[in-house]
Design a protein around this motif. Structure first.
Motif, mmCIF file in Angstrom:
data_model
loop_
_atom_site.group_PDB
_atom_site.id
_atom_site.type_symbol
_atom_site.label_atom_id
_atom_site.label_comp_id
_atom_site.label_asym_id
_atom_site.label_seq_id
_atom_site.Cartn_x
_atom_site.Cartn_y
_atom_site.Cartn_z
ATOM 1 N N LYS A 39 62.282 84.001 51.748
ATOM 2 C CA LYS A 39 62.308 84.049 50.550
ATOM 3 C C LYS A 39 62.430 85.566 50.157
ATOM 4 C CE LYS A 39 59.949 83.372 46.351
ATOM 5 N NZ LYS A 39 60.372 84.408 45.572
ATOM 6 N N LYS A 43 64.317 86.072 44.478
ATOM 7 C CA LYS A 43 65.085 84.882 44.953
ATOM 8 C C LYS A 43 64.530 83.565 45.183
ATOM 9 C CE LYS A 43 69.150 87.699 46.682
ATOM 10 N NZ LYS A 43 70.087 87.750 48.018
ATOM 11 N N GLU A 44 65.011 82.673 45.159
ATOM 12 C CA GLU A 44 64.356 81.372 45.579
ATOM 13 C C GLU A 44 64.315 81.103 47.146
ATOM 14 O OE1 GLU A 44 63.460 80.065 41.953
ATOM 15 O OE2 GLU A 44 63.446 78.689 43.555
ATOM 16 N N ARG A 45 63.653 80.372 47.622
ATOM 17 C CA ARG A 45 63.184 80.264 49.203
ATOM 18 C C ARG A 45 64.665 79.430 49.466
ATOM 19 N NH1 ARG A 45 58.389 76.767 50.553
ATOM 20 N NH2 ARG A 45 59.858 75.170 50.098
ATOM 21 N N GLU A 46 65.078 80.058 50.703
ATOM 22 C CA GLU A 46 66.208 79.190 51.062
ATOM 23 C C GLU A 46 66.164 78.952 52.854
ATOM 24 O OE1 GLU A 46 69.366 82.027 50.383
ATOM 25 O OE2 GLU A 46 68.780 83.534 51.875
ATOM 26 N N GLU A 88 70.425 92.154 53.208
ATOM 27 C CA GLU A 88 70.153 91.015 52.358
ATOM 28 C C GLU A 88 69.375 89.962 53.594
ATOM 29 O OE1 GLU A 88 74.159 90.738 49.941
ATOM 30 O OE2 GLU A 88 74.041 89.233 51.397
#
Length: 118
Positions: A39, A43-46, A88
């Motif tokens: 995370k 941003k959303e957790r991915e 990123e």
């Protein structure tokens, strides 16, 4: 009592490498599905990668060919080798596990910070 421990993340410069580890207690990596998630701020957790009990691995497109997910069943330990990292990839990384393939990940570590500087 199932628990997941992530000893520590770390920092690296862009293009460098990091290795994360995750130790499971009360969970056997030879019978549980496990995965790595992250995370980033805002941003959303991915999902990053997952590994099946038999060792089959899958990766998100954004880490494929850079990250390697592995495990050592004798030690119930999971590893995420991160190569050629970039900014990123900066995020809190979580290790997770589940018993059945068709259920959500149930057991989660507390997360570990990974910071990549350019």
């Amino acid at each position: 009592d199932q628990r997941i421990l992530e000893p520590g993340g770390g920092s690296a410069q862009a293009g460098g490498s990091l290795r994360l580890s995750c130790a499971a207690s009360g969970i056997t990596t030879i019978t549980y599905y496990s995965g790595w998630f992250r995370k980033a701020p805002g941003k959303e957790r991915e999902e990053v990668a997952r590994i099946a009990p038999v060792g089959t691995t899958t990766y998100a497109d954004y880490v494929k060919d850079r990250f390697t997910n592995s495990k050592k069943d004798a030690m119930n330990t999971l590893y995420l080798q991160m190569n050629n990292v970039n900014s990123e990839d900066t995020a809190i990384y979580y290790c997770a596990a589940k018993y059945r393939v068709n259920e959500d990940f149930r057991y989660w570590g507390r997360g570990t910070q990974v910071t990549v500087s350019s």
